[in-house]
Design a protein around this motif. Structure first.
Motif, PDB file in Angstrom:
ATOM      1  N   GLU A  47       5.969   4.263   1.079  1.00 20.36           N
ATOM      2  CA  GLU A  47       5.814   5.956   0.553  1.00 20.36           C
ATOM      3  C   GLU A  47       6.867   6.519  -0.455  1.00 20.36           C
ATOM      4  O   GLU A  47       7.825   5.960  -0.401  1.00 20.36           O
TER       5      GLU A  47
ATOM      6  N   ARG B 114       3.291  -1.252   4.049  1.00 23.71           N
ATOM      7  CA  ARG B 114       3.087   0.401   3.754  1.00 23.71           C
ATOM      8  C   ARG B 114       4.344   0.847   3.187  1.00 23.71           C
ATOM      9  O   ARG B 114       5.348   0.918   3.839  1.00 23.71           O
TER      10      ARG B 114
ATOM     11  N   TYR C 260       0.980  -1.027  -0.039  1.00 19.70           N
ATOM     12  CA  TYR C 260      -0.093  -0.091  -0.037  1.00 19.70           C
ATOM     13  C   TYR C 260       0.858   1.284   0.022  1.00 19.70           C
ATOM     14  O   TYR C 260       1.695   1.369   0.838  1.00 19.70           O
ATOM     15  N   CYS C 261       0.559   2.306  -0.916  1.00 21.69           N
ATOM     16  CA  CYS C 261       1.089   3.631  -0.920  1.00 21.69           C
ATOM     17  C   CYS C 261      -0.124   4.240  -0.429  1.00 21.69           C
ATOM     18  O   CYS C 261      -1.067   4.670  -1.408  1.00 21.69           O
TER      19      CYS C 261
END
Length: 815
Positions: free
Chosen positions: A548, A546, A502-503
């Motif tokens: 970024e 996760r 996930y971003c």
């Protein structure tokens, strides 16, 4: 190849081209259209400009029409698809009642490609399209339509295993009762662990078909392998008619072998530039000239790094150059495939996901960034170009690894050596114990099941009954647990689920949990479609990671610590008094830290900790313990010689092993560890073992062919261009060494390569010789610790336990 691109290649990289081989074109061999061919199909073929068949297509038509289980073996772009579709459609047109057909392909990309080919033929010949693809990407509404009305279903072994066979009596009863043909394309790819699992899936499919009253014919197609008849017999457990000729024409092919130049690095160390130093410039030039190109890389992140390098400073290339690999989302994968087939994408950089028989079209240039692992895979990748009859150009760019360096100096190994044999182990206890519960869940097992080998079957039945996985019911055995047994069986690895990446709130990709541990640990750099992301959290229990978006000029690589021991010896032999034992190997792998590596210079710019638990698993392999006489002989001169030799030979066998057993580079591991060879004796030994839990025979194959593997290792050392060792043969500091005294000895001398050579000579011929050690003046910077890690991406796989006991613990953990 475009003349301007050829001139560019031969001028700019003149010093790096080691050989240029021209393979002449060959004429087609034809046979007339079969006399039993339907008028409708004959008309369709003539409308497409086909008035005759290649000789192997005509042979296949005859064999399949005579209801013979058939395997068609020929190189890429030889019309294998038409070879099996034509007799099936011909039978379908003349049959009084419609029957059904399964068409199995190993990858989703290939499935979608073949759906278009089959659909076009059906539309032209029958004006109907009662077919479709049933896989993980198929929407629920489409799945229901296919189950109710389709006669031709394209799928893959994974969906057959987990989605079709478990529900055969509810949703697939009608389809299976009318099943007449099972087509398995690219059958050479079903080898090793994957092939062993799929072989048992076919056993289960045969049982279910018999239950529903059908006895389908098996049709397989394969690229060239050394043992096609034996391979399909082991895979399907029946005898096949082998169509081994090739009547298709071959275009002229130019084959370049390129070895990037060597440079003197920081501190005087010698290193070879990476394949990107060649491929980046060729890809940019090809895209500029509109030459349709495919470039193959070994690993997913290698694809991403090369794509980013190509486009850095050349933003206009992003629209015509794209990366393709596993782990992409379905919509991303389909968009890339469509752009490739339409011609919008001029250059595709891919893993072996596009290696199999996808008809991409008018590709002219194929770049191989390193050896793909086998001669068979080499020609599969090279076969992506020249499929429309145009002259094809294949460029092999060697990496700084022993096998690559051997090939770049021995191109005859590729052009003249026999293709390797494909093999599998369908009766491997670890594999069989996973599929028998699935078979019992689908249909109760009888005391005697003809599709399974009697000895293995009865022993496994007894063990599973003792563990209460199976329960006796009248004259049969039912599945005794409350879970879904196919859930814990992954045909291609160890887990049947992926970690979602996930971003923010958007899923940008997925990765299996084993790969995630070595790729998505906290602070790891993950590259996706040319962008870099940093992992902020990896939760293996919740199956999410996760990340970024970041803008950095480095990538990360995990460093592992391993402890290996031979837990059970099954067989042993000696080589010139050195003891070699084969059996079960227990592996403990602890992720220790990660390195930050600068993109362009590959400079190590920092470290960070990894706080993940270790992997522990049991597999199969062998250990080589040095004889006391040879070790004593070396110790008289220097006690460091023996361990130096072991580490050097371990590095070589790690690279050579996969080419011996037709495995992937990630299927075989090596290490040097202390082992007990007698009740009161411990000594260092070299271990080579399967990286797959339970083991499926890679290590066993290398054990059987160990003399041949050692001969290849010695040739690599003798013919290497270096003076004191390098990654092309044995690096000055092989991976895994932590003893400071031994590190200093190896770094400042040629001991790594000379000690390994001394050991190899003794293993092969029995000759005793001391290494010819020379001191090398090298300056090491104080701020860089020499870890000597292997540069190639390690695909790490988790395995827990051996055979039934380990699988029982696995079920307890999952449920």
């Amino acid at each position: 190849m475009h003349s301007e691109l050829a001139t560019y290649l031969e001028n700019r990289f003149k010093e790096d081209i080691r050989s240029h081989i021209s393979l002449p074109a060959s004429e087609a061999q034809y046979s007339g259209l079969p006399s039993g061919l339907s008028d409708k199909l004959a008309k369709v073929l003539r409308n497409r400009g086909v008035s005759s068949l290649y000789t192997h297509q005509a042979e296949a038509f005859r064999a399949i029409t005579n209801k013979e289980d058939t395997v068609i073996v020929s190189p890429t772009a030889s019309g294998k698809t038409l070879s099996f579709l034509l007799p099936i459609l011909n039978d379908y047109l003349s049959s009084p009642s419609p029957f059904t057909v399964f068409l199995l392909y190993p990858t989703k990309a290939l499935s979608r490609d073949q759906e278009g080919v089959l659909g076009a033929l059906m539309d032209s010949a029958m004006q109907l399209r009662n077919m479709g693809t049933f896989d993980g990407d198929t929407p629920r509404s489409e799945r229901e339509r296919l189950q109710k009305s389709a006669d031709f279903i394209i799928t893959n072994p994974d969906m057959l295993h987990s989605g079709i066979l478990p529900s055969h009596s509810r949703k697939w009863k009608d389809f299976l009762s009318r099943l007449k043909y099972i087509v398995v394309d690219e059958v050479h790819s079903y080898r090793g662990a994957f092939g062993s699992h799929v072989s048992n899936v076919f056993r289960r499919l045969t049982r279910v078909c018999n239950f529903h009253g059908s006895n389908p014919l098996f049709i397989a197609s394969s690229a060239t392998v050394g043992n096609p008849g034996e391979h399909v017999s082991n895979l399907f457990h029946r005898e096949f008619t082998v169509i081994n000729g090739d009547g298709a024409p071959r275009p002229e092919r130019s084959l370049y072998f390129i070895n990037p130049s060597q440079r003197v690095g920081h501190g005087g160390a010698l290193y070879r530039k990476g394949p990107g130093s060649i491929s980046v410039h060729l890809i940019r030039k090809a895209a500029q000239l509109g030459v349709r190109t495919i470039c193959f890389c070994r690993a997913r992140q290698e694809v991403e790094r090369l794509y980013r390098r190509v486009c850095d400073g050349h933003a206009a290339l992003k629209s015509v150059v794209k990366p393709y690999r596993g782990g992409l989302l379905p919509n991303e994968r389909r968009a890339l495939e469509q752009g490739l087939f339409k011609g919008d994408i001029k250059v595709i950089i891919s893993t072996n996901a596009l290696e199999l028989g996808i008809d991409i079209g008018d590709l002219e240039l194929c770049l191989l960034s390193g050896h793909p692992g086998s001669v068979s895979s080499f020609w599969q990748q090279a076969g992506r170009v020249g499929r429309k009859g145009n002259r094809a150009t294949i460029i092999f760019i060697a990496k700084d690894s022993p096998v690559d360096q051997y090939l770049v100096h021995h191109p005859e190994f590729i052009t003249g050596a026999p293709v390797e044999q494909a093999w599998l182990s369908a009766d491997n206890p670890y594999v069989v114990l996973q599929h028998l519960p699935c078979a019992a869940h689908e249909q109760p097992l009888l005391k005697n099941e003809t599709v399974f080998s009697a000895d293995v079957y009865h022993e496994a039945l007894e063990l599973l009954t003792e563990q209460k996985v199976l329960r006796a019911f009248k004259e049969s055995y039912r599945y005794g647990l409350s879970d879904y047994p196919a859930r814990g069986v992954n045909l291609r690895g160890m887990t049947d689920y992926n970690i979602q990446i996930y971003c923010g709130t958007e899923v940008i990709g997925e990765l299996d949990p084993i790969g995630a541990r070595g790729t998505l640990y906290k602070d790891a750099i993950y590259q996706h479609l040319g962008r870099r992301y940093m992992s902020t959290e990896l939760d293996l229990d919740k199956k999410i990671c996760r990340v970024e978006l970041v803008n950095v000029d480095f990538y990360t690589e995990a460093v592992w610590e391993k402890r290996i021991e031979l837990s059970e010896c099954e067989e042993e032999k000696s080589l010139q008094s050195h003891q070699v034992q084969f059996g079960f190997v227990h592996v403990n792998k602890q992720p220790k830290l990660y390195k930050k590596i600068r993109e362009r210079s590959f400079e190590n710019i920092g470290y960070g900790p990894i706080t993940l638990p270790p992997f522990e698993y049991d597999t199969t392999g062998f250990c080589l313990a040095l004889s006391d006489s040879w070790k004593s002989f070396q110790d008289e001169k220097d006690k460091r010689y023996a361990n130096s030799a072991l580490y050097g030979l371990a590095h070589l066998l790690r690279k050579v092993g996969p080419s011996v057993c037709m495995g992937d580079a990630s299927d075989v591991e090596t290490d040097v560890s202390v082992t007990s060879v007698a009740s009161d004796a411990f000594k260092s030994a070299l271990f080579l073992y399967d990286s797959i839990e339970g083991g499926v025979g890679y290590g066993e194959k290398v054990y059987e062919l160990l003399p041949d593997a050692l001969e290849r290792c010695l040739v690599i050392i003798n013919e290497c261009e270096c003076e004191s060792g390098c990654p092309s043969c044995v690096p000055p500091l092989p991976p895994g060494i932590e003893n400071e005294e031994l590190i200093a000895f190896l770094v400042f001398s040629n001991a790594a390569v000379e000690c390994a050579k001394s050991l190899l000579v003794h293993l092969i011929s029995g000759e005793l010789r001391y290494p010819e050690i020379k001191t090398i003046k090298r300056l090491l910077p104080d701020d860089i610790e020499p870890l000597g890690e292997d540069e190639e991406k390690q695909k790490l796989r988790k395995r827990l336990g051996k055979a039934g006991l380990l699988l029982k613990k696995k079920r307890e953990r999952l449920h």
